[in-house]
Design a protein around this motif. Sequence first.
Motif, PDB file in Angstrom:
ATOM      1  N   UNK A 107     -28.780  59.821 -14.276  1.00 13.79           N
ATOM      2  CA  UNK A 107     -29.228  60.636 -15.403  1.00 13.79           C
ATOM      3  C   UNK A 107     -29.911  61.927 -14.956  1.00 13.79           C
ATOM      4  N   UNK A 108     -30.463  61.925 -13.751  1.00 11.68           N
ATOM      5  CA  UNK A 108     -31.120  63.122 -13.235  1.00 11.68           C
ATOM      6  C   UNK A 108     -30.163  64.309 -13.208  1.00 11.68           C
ATOM      7  N   UNK A 109     -28.863  64.051 -13.052  1.00 12.79           N
ATOM      8  CA  UNK A 109     -27.859  65.125 -13.035  1.00 12.79           C
ATOM      9  C   UNK A 109     -27.004  65.140 -14.294  1.00 12.79           C
ATOM     10  N   UNK A 110     -26.873  63.982 -14.922  1.00 11.49           N
ATOM     11  CA  UNK A 110     -25.989  63.862 -16.074  1.00 11.49           C
ATOM     12  C   UNK A 110     -26.549  64.577 -17.301  1.00 11.49           C
ATOM     13  N   UNK A 111     -27.870  64.564 -17.445  1.00 10.73           N
ATOM     14  CA  UNK A 111     -28.530  65.189 -18.598  1.00 10.73           C
ATOM     15  C   UNK A 111     -29.124  66.540 -18.200  1.00 10.73           C
ATOM     16  N   UNK A 112     -28.883  67.534 -19.038  1.00 11.14           N
ATOM     17  CA  UNK A 112     -29.433  68.858 -18.756  1.00 11.14           C
ATOM     18  C   UNK A 112     -30.940  68.882 -18.848  1.00 11.14           C
ATOM     19  N   UNK A 113     -31.503  68.036 -19.704  1.00 10.49           N
ATOM     20  CA  UNK A 113     -32.951  67.996 -19.886  1.00 10.49           C
ATOM     21  C   UNK A 113     -33.382  66.574 -20.176  1.00 10.49           C
ATOM     22  N   UNK A 114     -34.345  66.096 -19.407  1.00  8.71           N
ATOM     23  CA  UNK A 114     -34.898  64.761 -19.606  1.00  8.71           C
ATOM     24  C   UNK A 114     -36.343  64.871 -20.066  1.00  8.71           C
ATOM     25  N   UNK A 115     -36.807  63.864 -20.784  1.00  4.55           N
ATOM     26  CA  UNK A 115     -38.203  63.846 -21.222  1.00  4.55           C
ATOM     27  C   UNK A 115     -39.129  63.248 -20.174  1.00  4.55           C
ATOM     28  N   UNK A 116     -38.630  63.056 -18.976  1.00  5.39           N
ATOM     29  CA  UNK A 116     -39.423  62.512 -17.876  1.00  5.39           C
ATOM     30  C   UNK A 116     -38.806  62.969 -16.564  1.00  5.39           C
ATOM     31  N   UNK A 117     -39.563  62.871 -15.497  1.00  7.78           N
ATOM     32  CA  UNK A 117     -39.059  63.195 -14.164  1.00  7.78           C
ATOM     33  C   UNK A 117     -38.789  61.874 -13.444  1.00  7.78           C
ATOM     34  N   UNK A 118     -37.527  61.598 -13.082  1.00  8.27           N
ATOM     35  CA  UNK A 118     -37.201  60.305 -12.473  1.00  8.27           C
ATOM     36  C   UNK A 118     -37.832  60.073 -11.107  1.00  8.27           C
ATOM     37  N   UNK A 119     -38.389  61.121 -10.509  1.00  7.37           N
ATOM     38  CA  UNK A 119     -39.056  60.979  -9.213  1.00  7.37           C
ATOM     39  C   UNK A 119     -40.576  60.996  -9.380  1.00  7.37           C
ATOM     40  N   UNK A 120     -41.089  62.054  -9.999  1.00  2.00           N
ATOM     41  CA  UNK A 120     -42.537  62.264 -10.051  1.00  2.00           C
ATOM     42  C   UNK A 120     -43.261  61.337 -11.019  1.00  2.00           C
ATOM     43  N   UNK A 121     -42.563  60.829 -12.030  1.00  2.00           N
ATOM     44  CA  UNK A 121     -43.239  60.062 -13.082  1.00  2.00           C
ATOM     45  C   UNK A 121     -43.270  58.558 -12.830  1.00  2.00           C
ATOM     46  N   UNK A 122     -42.780  58.121 -11.648  1.00  2.78           N
ATOM     47  CA  UNK A 122     -42.750  56.680 -11.387  1.00  2.78           C
ATOM     48  C   UNK A 122     -43.305  56.353 -10.004  1.00  2.78           C
ATOM     49  N   UNK A 123     -43.902  55.193  -9.932  1.00  8.57           N
ATOM     50  CA  UNK A 123     -44.404  54.643  -8.679  1.00  8.57           C
ATOM     51  C   UNK A 123     -43.499  53.468  -8.319  1.00  8.57           C
ATOM     52  N   UNK A 315     -30.124  59.875  -6.023  1.00  5.89           N
ATOM     53  CA  UNK A 315     -30.141  61.071  -6.882  1.00  5.89           C
ATOM     54  C   UNK A 315     -29.277  62.163  -6.278  1.00  5.89           C
ATOM     55  N   UNK A 316     -29.400  62.366  -4.968  1.00  5.46           N
ATOM     56  CA  UNK A 316     -28.595  63.383  -4.283  1.00  5.46           C
ATOM     57  C   UNK A 316     -27.114  63.002  -4.309  1.00  5.46           C
ATOM     58  N   UNK A 317     -26.826  61.765  -4.042  1.00  4.29           N
ATOM     59  CA  UNK A 317     -25.439  61.297  -3.989  1.00  4.29           C
ATOM     60  C   UNK A 317     -24.743  61.474  -5.336  1.00  4.29           C
ATOM     61  N   UNK A 318     -25.389  61.029  -6.410  1.00  3.07           N
ATOM     62  CA  UNK A 318     -24.757  61.094  -7.719  1.00  3.07           C
ATOM     63  C   UNK A 318     -24.741  62.500  -8.294  1.00  3.07           C
ATOM     64  N   UNK A 319     -25.637  63.349  -7.843  1.00  2.00           N
ATOM     65  CA  UNK A 319     -25.581  64.755  -8.256  1.00  2.00           C
ATOM     66  C   UNK A 319     -24.241  65.356  -7.849  1.00  2.00           C
ATOM     67  N   UNK A 320     -23.828  65.071  -6.622  1.00  2.00           N
ATOM     68  CA  UNK A 320     -22.572  65.629  -6.120  1.00  2.00           C
ATOM     69  C   UNK A 320     -21.370  65.078  -6.886  1.00  2.00           C
TER      70      UNK A 320
END
Length: 330
Positions: A107-123, A315-320
Amino acid sequence: MSSYSAPRRHWLAFAAALACSAALPLQAQPAAPWPSKPVKLVVGYAAGGATDVIARLVAIKLGEQLGQPLLVDNRTGANSNVGAEYVARAPADGYTLYVYTIANTINASLYGKLGYDPVKDFEPIGLIAKIPNILVVNPSLPVKNVADYVRFAKESKEGITFASSGSGSSIHLSGEMFKMQTGLNMLHVPYRGSAPAITDLLGGQVQSMFDNTPSALPHVQGGRLRAIAITSARRSPLLPDVPTLAESGYPGFDVQSWFGLAAPAGTPRPVIDRLNAALGKVLAAPEVRQRLQDLAASPEPGTPEQMRSFAAAEIKRWHDVVKASGAKAD
Protein backbone atom coordinates in the motif's frame (compact mmCIF):
# COMPACT_ATOMS: atom_id res chain seq x y z
CA MET A 1 6.60 32.69 79.73
CA SER A 2 5.42 32.19 76.14
CA SER A 3 1.99 33.57 75.27
CA TYR A 4 1.32 30.46 73.09
CA SER A 5 -0.26 27.44 74.68
CA ALA A 6 1.02 23.93 73.81
CA PRO A 7 -1.97 23.14 71.56
CA ARG A 8 -1.47 26.45 69.78
CA ARG A 9 2.20 25.66 69.11
CA HIS A 10 1.32 22.23 67.76
CA TRP A 11 -1.25 23.69 65.40
CA LEU A 12 1.20 26.28 63.97
CA ALA A 13 3.82 23.58 63.42
CA PHE A 14 1.29 21.42 61.56
CA ALA A 15 0.20 24.37 59.39
CA ALA A 16 3.79 25.23 58.51
CA ALA A 17 4.52 21.65 57.51
CA LEU A 18 1.38 21.56 55.37
CA ALA A 19 2.37 24.79 53.59
CA CYS A 20 5.83 23.42 52.84
CA SER A 21 4.46 20.17 51.45
CA ALA A 22 2.04 22.06 49.19
CA ALA A 23 4.95 23.88 47.60
CA LEU A 24 6.66 20.60 46.64
CA PRO A 25 5.74 18.73 43.43
CA LEU A 26 3.52 15.72 43.91
CA GLN A 27 5.48 12.49 43.77
CA ALA A 28 4.57 10.42 40.69
CA GLN A 29 2.59 7.32 41.42
CA PRO A 30 4.19 4.11 40.16
CA ALA A 31 2.67 2.96 36.86
CA ALA A 32 0.54 -0.16 36.92
CA PRO A 33 2.41 -3.19 35.57
CA TRP A 34 1.68 -3.89 31.90
CA PRO A 35 -0.69 -5.40 30.97
CA SER A 36 -3.21 -4.64 33.70
CA LYS A 37 -6.24 -4.90 31.39
CA PRO A 38 -7.25 -6.59 28.10
CA VAL A 39 -5.27 -5.71 24.95
CA LYS A 40 -6.93 -4.92 21.62
CA LEU A 41 -5.54 -6.65 18.52
CA VAL A 42 -6.68 -4.91 15.33
CA VAL A 43 -7.03 -6.91 12.10
CA GLY A 44 -7.50 -5.00 8.85
CA TYR A 45 -9.56 -7.74 7.21
CA ALA A 46 -12.89 -9.44 7.79
CA ALA A 47 -13.34 -12.46 10.03
CA GLY A 48 -12.64 -15.84 8.45
CA GLY A 49 -9.74 -14.91 6.16
CA ALA A 50 -6.15 -16.07 6.62
CA THR A 51 -5.11 -12.88 8.45
CA ASP A 52 -8.01 -13.17 10.88
CA VAL A 53 -7.51 -16.90 11.49
CA ILE A 54 -3.81 -16.43 12.28
CA ALA A 55 -4.56 -13.38 14.43
CA ARG A 56 -7.07 -15.28 16.56
CA LEU A 57 -4.71 -18.22 17.01
CA VAL A 58 -1.93 -15.89 18.18
CA ALA A 59 -4.30 -13.79 20.31
CA ILE A 60 -5.43 -16.77 22.40
CA LYS A 61 -1.91 -17.99 23.04
CA LEU A 62 -0.44 -14.51 23.66
CA GLY A 63 -3.20 -13.85 26.17
CA GLU A 64 -2.15 -16.97 28.06
CA GLN A 65 1.46 -15.77 28.10
CA LEU A 66 0.62 -12.22 29.21
CA GLY A 67 -2.10 -13.01 31.74
CA GLN A 68 -4.61 -10.72 29.98
CA PRO A 69 -6.88 -11.51 27.02
CA LEU A 70 -6.17 -10.15 23.54
CA LEU A 71 -9.44 -9.09 21.94
CA VAL A 72 -9.49 -9.23 18.14
CA ASP A 73 -11.05 -6.15 16.52
CA ASN A 74 -11.76 -6.45 12.77
CA ARG A 75 -11.57 -2.99 11.18
CA THR A 76 -11.91 -3.60 7.46
CA GLY A 77 -11.59 -1.41 4.40
CA ALA A 78 -9.16 -0.02 1.82
CA ASN A 79 -6.96 -3.13 1.69
CA SER A 80 -6.36 -2.96 5.49
CA ASN A 81 -5.65 0.79 5.55
CA VAL A 82 -8.64 1.52 7.80
CA GLY A 83 -7.29 -0.72 10.54
CA ALA A 84 -3.71 0.49 10.08
CA GLU A 85 -4.70 4.15 10.39
CA TYR A 86 -6.74 3.42 13.52
CA VAL A 87 -3.74 1.81 15.23
CA ALA A 88 -1.32 4.49 14.02
CA ARG A 89 -3.43 7.07 15.87
CA ALA A 90 -3.99 4.98 19.01
CA PRO A 91 -2.22 5.71 22.32
CA ALA A 92 1.26 4.20 22.45
CA ASP A 93 0.59 2.40 25.73
CA GLY A 94 0.72 -1.23 24.64
CA TYR A 95 -3.04 -1.74 24.75
CA THR A 96 -3.63 -1.48 20.98
CA LEU A 97 -1.72 -3.78 18.63
CA TYR A 98 -1.93 -4.43 14.90
CA VAL A 99 -1.49 -7.41 12.58
CA TYR A 100 0.90 -5.77 10.10
CA THR A 101 0.97 -7.60 6.75
CA ILE A 102 2.47 -7.61 3.29
CA ALA A 103 -0.46 -5.41 2.23
CA ASN A 104 0.87 -2.51 4.30
CA THR A 105 4.19 -2.59 2.45
CA ILE A 106 2.40 -2.81 -0.92
CA ASN A 107 0.00 0.00 0.00
CA ALA A 108 2.96 2.33 0.52
CA SER A 109 3.25 2.49 -3.29
CA LEU A 110 -0.22 1.45 -4.38
CA TYR A 111 -1.97 4.44 -2.79
CA GLY A 112 -1.06 7.99 -3.72
CA LYS A 113 -1.92 9.19 -0.22
CA LEU A 114 -2.24 7.26 3.02
CA GLY A 115 -3.61 8.45 6.35
CA TYR A 116 -0.59 6.92 8.09
CA ASP A 117 3.09 6.26 7.48
CA PRO A 118 3.73 2.49 7.22
CA VAL A 119 7.26 2.96 8.57
CA LYS A 120 7.23 5.87 11.03
CA ASP A 121 3.85 5.20 12.66
CA PHE A 122 4.54 1.64 13.83
CA GLU A 123 6.81 -0.11 16.28
CA PRO A 124 7.58 -3.63 14.99
CA ILE A 125 7.26 -6.45 17.52
CA GLY A 126 8.05 -9.48 15.38
CA LEU A 127 6.98 -11.55 12.39
CA ILE A 128 4.38 -14.26 12.94
CA ALA A 129 4.26 -16.39 9.79
CA LYS A 130 4.56 -16.56 6.01
CA ILE A 131 2.27 -18.25 3.48
CA PRO A 132 3.32 -18.95 -0.12
CA ASN A 133 1.13 -18.56 -3.19
CA ILE A 134 0.52 -21.34 -5.72
CA LEU A 135 0.40 -20.94 -9.48
CA VAL A 136 -2.72 -22.91 -10.38
CA VAL A 137 -4.42 -23.45 -13.72
CA ASN A 138 -7.72 -24.82 -14.90
CA PRO A 139 -7.19 -28.55 -15.64
CA SER A 140 -8.59 -28.10 -19.17
CA LEU A 141 -5.51 -26.03 -20.03
CA PRO A 142 -2.75 -28.07 -21.74
CA VAL A 143 -0.27 -27.02 -19.05
CA LYS A 144 1.48 -29.49 -16.73
CA ASN A 145 4.42 -27.37 -15.54
CA VAL A 146 5.94 -23.88 -15.71
CA ALA A 147 7.66 -24.59 -19.04
CA ASP A 148 4.27 -25.51 -20.52
CA TYR A 149 2.74 -22.34 -19.03
CA VAL A 150 5.39 -20.15 -20.65
CA ARG A 151 5.09 -21.97 -23.97
CA PHE A 152 1.28 -21.67 -23.96
CA ALA A 153 1.42 -17.95 -23.22
CA LYS A 154 3.95 -17.37 -26.02
CA GLU A 155 2.07 -19.42 -28.61
CA SER A 156 -1.37 -18.00 -27.83
CA LYS A 157 -2.32 -14.82 -29.70
CA GLU A 158 -4.12 -13.56 -26.60
CA GLY A 159 -1.38 -14.62 -24.19
CA ILE A 160 -2.69 -16.02 -20.91
CA THR A 161 -5.07 -14.63 -18.30
CA PHE A 162 -4.42 -14.64 -14.56
CA ALA A 163 -7.01 -13.80 -11.92
CA SER A 164 -6.46 -12.09 -8.59
CA SER A 165 -8.35 -11.09 -5.47
CA GLY A 166 -7.91 -7.43 -6.44
CA SER A 167 -5.42 -4.97 -7.90
CA GLY A 168 -2.41 -4.56 -5.65
CA SER A 169 -2.91 -7.80 -3.71
CA SER A 170 0.02 -10.17 -3.24
CA ILE A 171 -1.85 -12.53 -5.58
CA HIS A 172 -1.91 -9.88 -8.31
CA LEU A 173 1.69 -8.76 -7.79
CA SER A 174 3.00 -12.33 -7.77
CA GLY A 175 1.72 -12.54 -11.33
CA GLU A 176 3.16 -9.14 -12.20
CA MET A 177 6.56 -10.15 -10.85
CA PHE A 178 6.49 -13.33 -12.96
CA LYS A 179 5.44 -11.24 -15.96
CA MET A 180 8.41 -8.91 -15.37
CA GLN A 181 10.82 -11.84 -15.26
CA THR A 182 9.45 -13.65 -18.30
CA GLY A 183 8.21 -10.85 -20.55
CA LEU A 184 5.07 -12.92 -21.22
CA ASN A 185 1.81 -11.51 -22.49
CA MET A 186 -0.23 -11.96 -19.30
CA LEU A 187 -3.59 -10.29 -18.85
CA HIS A 188 -4.58 -9.49 -15.27
CA VAL A 189 -8.25 -10.04 -14.38
CA PRO A 190 -9.02 -8.54 -10.93
CA TYR A 191 -11.91 -9.67 -8.74
CA ARG A 192 -13.40 -8.49 -5.45
CA GLY A 193 -11.80 -11.20 -3.35
CA SER A 194 -10.27 -14.60 -3.85
CA ALA A 195 -13.54 -16.57 -3.75
CA PRO A 196 -15.11 -15.13 -6.94
CA ALA A 197 -11.75 -15.36 -8.70
CA ILE A 198 -11.48 -19.05 -7.84
CA THR A 199 -15.08 -19.60 -8.98
CA ASP A 200 -14.31 -18.21 -12.44
CA LEU A 201 -11.03 -20.12 -12.59
CA LEU A 202 -12.90 -23.35 -11.86
CA GLY A 203 -15.45 -22.43 -14.52
CA GLY A 204 -12.81 -21.68 -17.14
CA GLN A 205 -13.56 -17.96 -17.49
CA VAL A 206 -9.91 -17.28 -16.55
CA GLN A 207 -6.95 -19.58 -17.07
CA SER A 208 -4.62 -19.21 -14.11
CA MET A 209 -4.04 -17.61 -10.72
CA PHE A 210 -1.23 -17.09 -8.21
CA ASP A 211 -3.55 -17.80 -5.29
CA ASN A 212 -2.83 -17.98 -1.55
CA THR A 213 -2.18 -21.61 -0.61
CA PRO A 214 -5.02 -22.01 1.95
CA SER A 215 -7.59 -20.84 -0.62
CA ALA A 216 -6.38 -22.95 -3.54
CA LEU A 217 -5.26 -26.08 -1.66
CA PRO A 218 -8.68 -27.79 -1.28
CA HIS A 219 -9.33 -27.43 -5.03
CA VAL A 220 -5.87 -28.78 -5.87
CA GLN A 221 -6.32 -31.75 -3.54
CA GLY A 222 -9.77 -32.38 -5.05
CA GLY A 223 -8.40 -32.34 -8.61
CA ARG A 224 -10.43 -29.28 -9.62
CA LEU A 225 -7.30 -27.15 -10.12
CA ARG A 226 -3.80 -28.11 -11.20
CA ALA A 227 -0.88 -26.70 -9.19
CA ILE A 228 2.21 -26.20 -11.33
CA ALA A 229 4.49 -24.16 -9.05
CA ILE A 230 4.77 -22.57 -5.62
CA THR A 231 6.08 -19.05 -5.13
CA SER A 232 8.21 -19.59 -2.01
CA ALA A 233 11.92 -20.41 -2.05
CA ARG A 234 11.21 -23.85 -0.59
CA ARG A 235 8.54 -26.43 -1.37
CA SER A 236 5.50 -26.71 0.86
CA PRO A 237 5.19 -29.86 3.00
CA LEU A 238 1.50 -29.85 2.06
CA LEU A 239 2.41 -30.07 -1.65
CA PRO A 240 5.79 -31.80 -1.69
CA ASP A 241 5.53 -32.73 -5.39
CA VAL A 242 4.90 -29.18 -6.56
CA PRO A 243 8.18 -27.45 -7.51
CA THR A 244 9.04 -23.86 -6.70
CA LEU A 245 9.26 -21.23 -9.43
CA ALA A 246 12.94 -20.94 -8.53
CA GLU A 247 13.38 -24.65 -9.30
CA SER A 248 11.41 -24.20 -12.51
CA GLY A 249 13.94 -21.87 -14.08
CA TYR A 250 13.41 -18.58 -12.25
CA PRO A 251 16.07 -18.41 -9.52
CA GLY A 252 15.48 -15.95 -6.72
CA PHE A 253 11.70 -15.93 -7.14
CA ASP A 254 10.31 -15.86 -3.60
CA VAL A 255 6.93 -14.30 -2.89
CA GLN A 256 4.95 -15.04 0.23
CA SER A 257 2.13 -13.38 2.07
CA TRP A 258 3.30 -12.60 5.59
CA PHE A 259 1.95 -11.44 8.92
CA GLY A 260 3.62 -9.60 11.78
CA LEU A 261 2.76 -7.92 15.05
CA ALA A 262 3.20 -4.17 15.53
CA ALA A 263 2.28 -1.39 17.97
CA PRO A 264 1.89 2.37 17.57
CA ALA A 265 5.19 4.25 17.30
CA GLY A 266 6.47 5.31 20.70
CA THR A 267 5.24 2.24 22.56
CA PRO A 268 7.71 1.70 25.46
CA ARG A 269 10.56 -0.64 24.64
CA PRO A 270 9.96 -2.86 27.71
CA VAL A 271 6.44 -3.53 26.40
CA ILE A 272 7.78 -4.34 22.92
CA ASP A 273 10.40 -6.67 24.39
CA ARG A 274 7.86 -8.49 26.55
CA LEU A 275 5.52 -8.93 23.59
CA ASN A 276 8.36 -10.20 21.42
CA ALA A 277 9.43 -12.74 24.05
CA ALA A 278 5.83 -13.91 24.50
CA LEU A 279 5.35 -14.18 20.73
CA GLY A 280 8.51 -16.28 20.46
CA LYS A 281 7.15 -18.72 23.04
CA VAL A 282 3.81 -18.89 21.24
CA LEU A 283 5.44 -19.67 17.89
CA ALA A 284 7.58 -22.38 19.49
CA ALA A 285 4.56 -24.24 20.89
CA PRO A 286 3.99 -27.55 19.04
CA GLU A 287 0.21 -27.05 18.78
CA VAL A 288 0.68 -23.59 17.25
CA ARG A 289 3.25 -24.84 14.75
CA GLN A 290 0.93 -27.67 13.73
CA ARG A 291 -2.02 -25.33 13.27
CA LEU A 292 0.09 -22.98 11.17
CA GLN A 293 1.28 -25.90 9.06
CA ASP A 294 -2.35 -26.90 8.51
CA LEU A 295 -2.83 -23.38 7.08
CA ALA A 296 0.25 -23.85 4.82
CA ALA A 297 2.01 -21.22 6.97
CA SER A 298 5.50 -21.39 8.43
CA PRO A 299 6.27 -19.65 11.75
CA GLU A 300 8.80 -16.84 11.47
CA PRO A 301 10.06 -15.88 14.95
CA GLY A 302 12.54 -13.04 15.15
CA THR A 303 13.43 -9.70 16.72
CA PRO A 304 11.71 -6.32 16.28
CA GLU A 305 14.80 -5.14 14.39
CA GLN A 306 14.59 -8.05 11.97
CA MET A 307 10.94 -7.27 11.25
CA ARG A 308 11.77 -3.60 10.69
CA SER A 309 14.50 -4.46 8.17
CA PHE A 310 12.29 -7.01 6.43
CA ALA A 311 9.36 -4.58 6.10
CA ALA A 312 11.64 -1.87 4.71
CA ALA A 313 12.99 -4.28 2.09
CA GLU A 314 9.44 -5.31 1.17
CA ILE A 315 8.39 -1.67 0.69
CA LYS A 316 11.28 -1.17 -1.74
CA ARG A 317 10.62 -4.44 -3.53
CA TRP A 318 6.91 -3.85 -4.08
CA HIS A 319 7.45 -0.23 -5.08
CA ASP A 320 9.34 -1.48 -8.13
CA VAL A 321 6.67 -4.07 -9.01
CA VAL A 322 3.75 -1.66 -8.50
CA LYS A 323 5.48 0.93 -10.66
CA ALA A 324 6.16 -1.59 -13.44
CA SER A 325 2.58 -2.92 -13.34
CA GLY A 326 0.98 0.51 -13.29
CA ALA A 327 -1.38 -0.63 -10.52
CA LYS A 328 -3.14 2.11 -8.56
CA ALA A 329 -5.83 2.11 -5.89
CA ASP A 330 -6.88 5.76 -5.88
